[in-house]
Design a protein around this motif. Structure first.
Motif, short mmCIF file in Angstrom:
data_model
loop_
_atom_site.label_atom_id
_atom_site.label_comp_id
_atom_site.label_asym_id
_atom_site.label_seq_id
_atom_site.Cartn_x
_atom_site.Cartn_y
_atom_site.Cartn_z
N LYS A 1 2.77 6.78 6.73
CA LYS A 1 2.27 8.06 7.24
C LYS A 1 3.21 9.20 6.83
N LEU A 2 4.52 8.94 6.93
CA LEU A 2 5.51 9.95 6.56
C LEU A 2 5.38 10.35 5.09
N LEU A 3 5.17 9.36 4.24
CA LEU A 3 5.10 9.62 2.81
C LEU A 3 3.75 10.22 2.39
N VAL A 4 2.66 9.66 2.92
CA VAL A 4 1.33 10.12 2.53
C VAL A 4 1.09 11.57 2.96
N GLU A 5 1.69 11.98 4.07
CA GLU A 5 1.46 13.33 4.58
C GLU A 5 2.43 14.36 4.01
N LEU A 6 3.16 14.01 2.99
CA LEU A 6 4.06 14.98 2.36
C LEU A 6 3.33 16.25 1.90
N PRO A 7 2.16 16.15 1.25
CA PRO A 7 1.46 17.39 0.84
C PRO A 7 1.09 18.27 2.04
N ASN B 1 -7.76 8.94 5.11
CA ASN B 1 -8.47 8.06 4.17
C ASN B 1 -7.53 7.36 3.20
N GLU B 2 -6.29 7.78 3.16
CA GLU B 2 -5.38 7.26 2.14
C GLU B 2 -5.13 5.76 2.31
N PHE B 3 -5.17 5.07 1.19
CA PHE B 3 -4.90 3.64 1.16
C PHE B 3 -3.64 3.44 0.33
N TYR B 4 -2.65 2.76 0.89
CA TYR B 4 -1.38 2.64 0.19
C TYR B 4 -0.74 1.27 0.42
N ARG B 5 0.19 0.94 -0.46
CA ARG B 5 0.99 -0.27 -0.30
C ARG B 5 2.46 0.10 -0.48
N LEU B 6 3.28 -0.35 0.44
CA LEU B 6 4.71 -0.08 0.35
C LEU B 6 5.44 -1.33 -0.14
N ASP B 7 6.40 -1.15 -1.02
CA ASP B 7 7.33 -2.23 -1.37
C ASP B 7 8.56 -2.03 -0.50
N ILE B 8 8.80 -2.99 0.39
CA ILE B 8 9.84 -2.84 1.41
C ILE B 8 10.90 -3.92 1.27
N VAL C 1 12.28 1.38 2.25
CA VAL C 1 11.14 1.53 1.34
C VAL C 1 11.65 1.71 -0.08
N LEU C 2 11.26 0.81 -0.96
CA LEU C 2 11.65 0.90 -2.36
C LEU C 2 10.67 1.73 -3.16
N GLU C 3 9.39 1.61 -2.82
CA GLU C 3 8.36 2.28 -3.61
C GLU C 3 7.09 2.40 -2.78
N VAL C 4 6.35 3.47 -2.99
CA VAL C 4 5.04 3.61 -2.34
C VAL C 4 3.98 3.72 -3.42
N ASN C 5 2.92 2.94 -3.28
CA ASN C 5 1.80 2.94 -4.22
C ASN C 5 0.56 3.42 -3.47
N VAL C 6 -0.03 4.52 -3.93
CA VAL C 6 -1.12 5.16 -3.20
C VAL C 6 -2.41 5.12 -4.01
N GLY C 7 -3.53 4.91 -3.29
CA GLY C 7 -4.84 4.98 -3.91
C GLY C 7 -5.15 3.77 -4.78
N PRO C 8 -5.98 3.96 -5.82
CA PRO C 8 -6.41 2.83 -6.65
C PRO C 8 -5.25 2.06 -7.29
N TYR D 1 -1.69 -19.08 6.44
CA TYR D 1 -2.74 -18.17 5.99
C TYR D 1 -2.10 -16.87 5.52
N CYS D 2 -2.82 -16.19 4.63
CA CYS D 2 -2.42 -14.87 4.16
C CYS D 2 -3.44 -13.86 4.68
N LYS D 3 -2.99 -12.67 4.98
CA LYS D 3 -3.92 -11.64 5.42
C LYS D 3 -4.90 -11.32 4.29
N ASN D 4 -6.17 -11.14 4.67
CA ASN D 4 -7.21 -10.83 3.69
C ASN D 4 -7.21 -9.32 3.43
N THR D 5 -6.50 -8.90 2.41
CA THR D 5 -6.34 -7.47 2.14
C THR D 5 -7.66 -6.81 1.73
N VAL D 6 -8.52 -7.56 1.06
CA VAL D 6 -9.82 -6.99 0.67
C VAL D 6 -10.64 -6.71 1.92
N GLN D 7 -10.65 -7.65 2.86
CA GLN D 7 -11.39 -7.45 4.11
C GLN D 7 -10.84 -6.26 4.90
#
Length: 219
Positions: free
Chosen positions: A74-80, A115-122, A131-138, A170-176
Motif C-alpha cells: 500500500k505504501l509503495l503503490v500509493e506513491l503517485p 485496483n492495483e495488483f502487485y507482488r513484493l520480493d521480501i 522489501v527488495l523489489e516491488v512488481n506492479v500490474g501485468p 498446499y500452496c496458495k492459489n494466486t490465480v484464484q
C-alpha cells in the motif's frame, strides 16, 4: 547448522523438523527437471524449480508476512497519490503532464489505487522484513506459484517426511486470488450491479495460453 534450524523454527516447528530431516538425507540439492509431474497444460511454461524442497510456513508466520506485504505494498503503490497531493508540480513533471492541476485531477483519487495488483520480493532476517523489489500490474508474475507443488511432492525426500508426519502441503492459489479480486472490483461498478454481467478479457503471451485456459476452467 543449529542457527539454520532455529531460523526454520521461526517459520514453523514443522519447518525445523523438516530441516533436521534434510540434514540426515543422502541427496544432493539441485534443479528439478522441467515439467516433472505437471499436466500437459503446463508444459509450455517450462517451469524449473531451483530449490528441490519446499519451505513449510505455519499460519502465525504467514499472517505476519501477509500483514507486512499489505502494508508495504500500500505504501509503495500509493506513491503517485502522495506525490500528487504534496508535490503536484513534481508529479506533473515526472509523468509528463501539462500542469500540476492535471496531475492532481488524474492521480489524487484514492479509489484508483484499490485496483492495483502487485507482488513484493521480501527478505526476512534478524531485522524483520525488508522489501527488495516491488512488481506492479501485468509484470507482477508469480501467478503459477501453486503449480510448483507437484515438483516438491515428487521429491522422495519430501514425500517421506510428509508421510512420516501425516501432513499435507498446499500452496496458495494466486490465480484464484487474482480472479476474486477482479470480481470484487467489478461488483462495485454500478452498471455491473444493475445488469449482473461483466466481461473479462485476458491478454496472455503464447506460451501461457494453455495454462491460462486451465486456470480459468479450474477457478
Amino acid at each position: 547448522m543449529t542457527d539454520a534450524i532455529e531460523a526454520h523454527r521461526e517459520l514453523s516447528e514443522l519447518s525445523a523438523a523438516f530441516a533436521k530431516h534434510l540434514r540426515s538425507q543422502p541427496f544432493v540439492p539441485g534443479p528439478l527437471e522441467n515439467n516433472r509431474g505437471m499436466p500437459p497444460a503446463f508444459h509450455t511454461l517450462n517451469l524449473l524449480v531451483d530449490q528441490p524442497v519446499p519451505l513449510i510456513v505455519g499460519t502465525p508466520f504467514m499472517s505476519r508476512l501477509e500483514d507486512a506485504s499489505v502494508r508495504a505494498g500500500k505504501l509503495l503503490v500509493e506513491l503517485p497519490l502522495r506525490l500528487a497531493r504534496h508535490a503536484p508540480e513534481e508529479a506533473a513533471r515526472y509523468w509528463s503532464m501539462g500542469s500540476a492541476k492535471q496531475a492532481v485531477e488524474v492521480l489524487s483519487d484514492p479509489e484508483d489505487y484499490l485496483n492495483e495488483f502487485y507482488r513484493l520480493d521480501i527478505l526476512y532476517g534478524e531485522q524483520g522484513f525488508k522489501v527488495l523489489e516491488v512488481n506492479v500490474g501485468p509484470s507482477a508474475s508469480g501467478f503459477y506459484a501453486q503449480e510448483w507443488l507437484p515438483f516438491y511432492l515428487s521429491n522422495p525426500v519430501t514425500a517421506a517426511f510428509i508421510e512420516a508426519h501425516n501432513i499435507s502441503l498446499y500452496c496458495k492459489n494466486t490465480v484464484q486470488i487474482f480472479l476474486t479480486h477482479v470480481v470484487q472490483r467489478c461488483l462495485k461498478n454500478e452498471s455491473v450491479r444493475r445488469s449482473g454481467r461483466a466481461v473479462l478479457a485476458v491478454l496472455v503471451e503464447p506460451p501461457y495460453v494453455e495454462y491460462t485456459k486451465h486456470c480459468l476452467s479450474e477457478s
